[in-house]
Design a protein around this motif. Structure first.
Motif, PDB file in Angstrom:
ATOM      1  N   GLU A  83       0.656   9.269 -15.106  1.00 50.44           N
ATOM      2  CA  GLU A  83       1.622   9.191 -16.198  1.00 50.44           C
ATOM      3  C   GLU A  83       2.397   7.875 -16.178  1.00 50.44           C
ATOM      4  O   GLU A  83       3.002   7.499 -17.179  1.00 50.44           O
ATOM      5  CB  GLU A  83       2.613  10.360 -16.099  1.00 50.44           C
ATOM      6  CG  GLU A  83       1.963  11.728 -16.230  1.00 50.44           C
ATOM      7  CD  GLU A  83       2.953  12.856 -15.996  1.00 50.44           C
ATOM      8  OE1 GLU A  83       4.178  12.581 -16.062  1.00 50.44           O
ATOM      9  OE2 GLU A  83       2.509  13.999 -15.752  1.00 50.44           O
ATOM     10  N   MET A  84       2.386   7.167 -15.024  1.00 55.02           N
ATOM     11  CA  MET A  84       3.166   5.946 -14.878  1.00 55.02           C
ATOM     12  C   MET A  84       2.270   4.783 -14.480  1.00 55.02           C
ATOM     13  O   MET A  84       1.216   4.996 -13.863  1.00 55.02           O
ATOM     14  CB  MET A  84       4.246   6.123 -13.802  1.00 55.02           C
ATOM     15  CG  MET A  84       5.241   7.217 -14.069  1.00 55.02           C
ATOM     16  SD  MET A  84       6.425   7.378 -12.697  1.00 55.02           S
ATOM     17  CE  MET A  84       7.539   8.607 -13.383  1.00 55.02           C
ATOM     18  N   TYR A 134       5.946   3.792 -11.133  1.00 56.50           N
ATOM     19  CA  TYR A 134       5.798   4.700  -9.986  1.00 56.50           C
ATOM     20  C   TYR A 134       6.598   4.198  -8.789  1.00 56.50           C
ATOM     21  O   TYR A 134       7.290   4.981  -8.120  1.00 56.50           O
ATOM     22  CB  TYR A 134       4.325   4.842  -9.606  1.00 56.50           C
ATOM     23  CG  TYR A 134       4.119   5.773  -8.434  1.00 56.50           C
ATOM     24  CD1 TYR A 134       4.294   7.146  -8.581  1.00 56.50           C
ATOM     25  CD2 TYR A 134       3.777   5.280  -7.168  1.00 56.50           C
ATOM     26  CE1 TYR A 134       4.129   8.010  -7.502  1.00 56.50           C
ATOM     27  CE2 TYR A 134       3.608   6.136  -6.099  1.00 56.50           C
ATOM     28  CZ  TYR A 134       3.788   7.497  -6.269  1.00 56.50           C
ATOM     29  OH  TYR A 134       3.640   8.348  -5.197  1.00 56.50           O
ATOM     30  N   ASP A 135       6.530   2.905  -8.511  1.00 56.81           N
ATOM     31  CA  ASP A 135       7.301   2.346  -7.395  1.00 56.81           C
ATOM     32  C   ASP A 135       8.791   2.589  -7.595  1.00 56.81           C
ATOM     33  O   ASP A 135       9.514   2.897  -6.640  1.00 56.81           O
ATOM     34  CB  ASP A 135       7.035   0.845  -7.256  1.00 56.81           C
ATOM     35  CG  ASP A 135       5.657   0.549  -6.692  1.00 56.81           C
ATOM     36  OD1 ASP A 135       4.983   1.501  -6.227  1.00 56.81           O
ATOM     37  OD2 ASP A 135       5.249  -0.630  -6.707  1.00 56.81           O
ATOM     38  N   ILE A 193      -4.229  -0.016  -1.136  1.00 55.97           N
ATOM     39  CA  ILE A 193      -4.403   1.216  -1.904  1.00 55.97           C
ATOM     40  C   ILE A 193      -4.093   0.904  -3.363  1.00 55.97           C
ATOM     41  O   ILE A 193      -3.066   0.302  -3.675  1.00 55.97           O
ATOM     42  CB  ILE A 193      -3.471   2.331  -1.392  1.00 55.97           C
ATOM     43  CG1 ILE A 193      -3.793   2.664   0.071  1.00 55.97           C
ATOM     44  CG2 ILE A 193      -3.591   3.582  -2.257  1.00 55.97           C
ATOM     45  CD1 ILE A 193      -2.803   3.603   0.716  1.00 55.97           C
ATOM     46  N   LYS A 194      -4.985   1.322  -4.258  1.00 52.70           N
ATOM     47  CA  LYS A 194      -4.790   1.077  -5.679  1.00 52.70           C
ATOM     48  C   LYS A 194      -5.056   2.361  -6.460  1.00 52.70           C
ATOM     49  O   LYS A 194      -5.976   3.111  -6.140  1.00 52.70           O
ATOM     50  CB  LYS A 194      -5.724  -0.029  -6.177  1.00 52.70           C
ATOM     51  CG  LYS A 194      -5.440  -1.403  -5.568  1.00 52.70           C
ATOM     52  CD  LYS A 194      -6.387  -2.449  -6.128  1.00 52.70           C
ATOM     53  CE  LYS A 194      -6.100  -3.817  -5.523  1.00 52.70           C
ATOM     54  NZ  LYS A 194      -7.033  -4.864  -6.034  1.00 52.70           N
ATOM     55  N   SER A 195      -4.242   2.575  -7.477  1.00 49.29           N
ATOM     56  CA  SER A 195      -4.424   3.740  -8.341  1.00 49.29           C
ATOM     57  C   SER A 195      -5.521   3.473  -9.361  1.00 49.29           C
ATOM     58  O   SER A 195      -5.749   2.336  -9.789  1.00 49.29           O
ATOM     59  CB  SER A 195      -3.109   4.058  -9.060  1.00 49.29           C
ATOM     60  OG  SER A 195      -3.315   5.027 -10.077  1.00 49.29           O
ATOM     61  N   LEU A 231       1.902  11.510 -11.340  1.00 49.81           N
ATOM     62  CA  LEU A 231       2.670  10.349 -11.774  1.00 49.81           C
ATOM     63  C   LEU A 231       1.934   9.048 -11.450  1.00 49.81           C
ATOM     64  O   LEU A 231       1.858   8.142 -12.284  1.00 49.81           O
ATOM     65  CB  LEU A 231       4.048  10.341 -11.109  1.00 49.81           C
ATOM     66  CG  LEU A 231       4.919  11.582 -11.313  1.00 49.81           C
ATOM     67  CD1 LEU A 231       6.248  11.410 -10.597  1.00 49.81           C
ATOM     68  CD2 LEU A 231       5.137  11.853 -12.794  1.00 49.81           C
ATOM     69  N   GLN A 232       1.404   8.950 -10.235  1.00 46.66           N
ATOM     70  CA  GLN A 232       0.759   7.721  -9.783  1.00 46.66           C
ATOM     71  C   GLN A 232      -0.657   7.557 -10.317  1.00 46.66           C
ATOM     72  O   GLN A 232      -1.107   6.445 -10.605  1.00 46.66           O
ATOM     73  CB  GLN A 232       0.725   7.668  -8.254  1.00 46.66           C
ATOM     74  CG  GLN A 232       0.115   6.377  -7.699  1.00 46.66           C
ATOM     75  CD  GLN A 232      -0.069   6.425  -6.189  1.00 46.66           C
ATOM     76  OE1 GLN A 232      -0.142   7.502  -5.600  1.00 46.66           O
ATOM     77  NE2 GLN A 232      -0.122   5.265  -5.568  1.00 46.66           N
TER      78      GLN A 232
END
Length: 244
Positions: A186-187, A192-193, A179-181, A155-156
């Motif tokens: 998928e989101m 995500y949050d 922290i970064k995606s 998801l993240q």
């Protein structure tokens, strides 16, 4: 009661480790009156968490009634273990298998939001990052060296940490700064949050299903005490009127 106490004690070592991580906690703005959020949180829990973690002090039918999910939908879409609607919400994974795969059985999560706090759980679920030195390839800024995979990574997306160097007792120590995606989930970040917040909302409900009812009853009790106090004062004055 003994099993509840044991579950709480099992979580305390992790709480102590988290308190020493030094990573700031984000505020979890959950809302127990938001039935849609609770339903989404229950869906996320059953799809991503219940394979390993139980909430064994709850029953499926009680949860369905409390958060507004028809029992038929609960049975068809959120019960994956073959359990009956009136059964306790236990994971299908045996403790023996869990200990072999993860090093220790995953803790029951019925009381996790009450023991650790909603802010801790919310920040923890958003603080995994890639760490190839760990068995599952991820670490966590809130709970360093946690023995859990990042189950919400689809998801993240892939989360990567940026580090900053701080002096601790005169020694340079690297700590997670942010922290970064990678953005391959998928989101997006906001979605995500919100998903994590819905999950935390469900876990807060799980820890105390009668919280809202207790708070409503508390206002009535305080009102009764206030009115009773007025009559008590008037009665006291009536009894002591001739004495003075």
């Amino acid at each position: 009661m003994k099993r509840i106490i044991f579950a709480v004690l099992a979580l305390l070592p992790g709480l102590a480790l988290a308190a020493g991580s030094g990573f700031p906690l984000d505020k979890a703005e959950y809302d127990l009156s938001d039935k849609a959020s609770l339903q989404r949180g229950a869906t996320t829990f059953m799809n991503y968490c219940a394979g390993c973690h139980s909430t064994q002090y709850q029953r499926y039918n009680r949860v369905a009634a409390d958060i507004g999910i028809p029992e038929e939908l609960m049975k068809e879409n959120l019960i994956f273990t073959g359990a009956k609607i009136g059964d306790l919400m236990k994971s299908a994974m045996s403790e023996k298998d869990a200990a072999r795969w993860f090093g220790a059985p995953p803790p029951d999560l019925t009381l996790v939001a009450r023991v650790r706090g909603a802010d801790w759980v919310y920040t923890y679920l958003r603080s995994f990052y890639v760490d190839e030195t760990r068995p599952f390839g991820v670490n966590n800024a809130v709970f360093p060296s946690v023995g859990m995979p990042h189950v919400l990574e689809p998801l993240q997306g892939t989360p990567r940490a940026e580090f900053a160097t701080h002096k601790v007792d005169g020694v340079d120590v690297q700590q997670v700064a942010s922290i970064k995606s990678d953005g391959n989930g998928e989101m997006n970040n906001e979605e995500y949050d919100q998903t994590v917040l819905d999950l935390v909302n469900f876990l807060v409900y799980s820890a105390e299903p009668v919280q809202q009812e207790r708070e409503r009853m508390g206002f009535w009790v305080l009102g009764f005490i206030a009115i009773f106090f007025i009559f008590t004062v008037l009665l006291k004055k009536e009894f002591w009127r001739d004495v003075h």
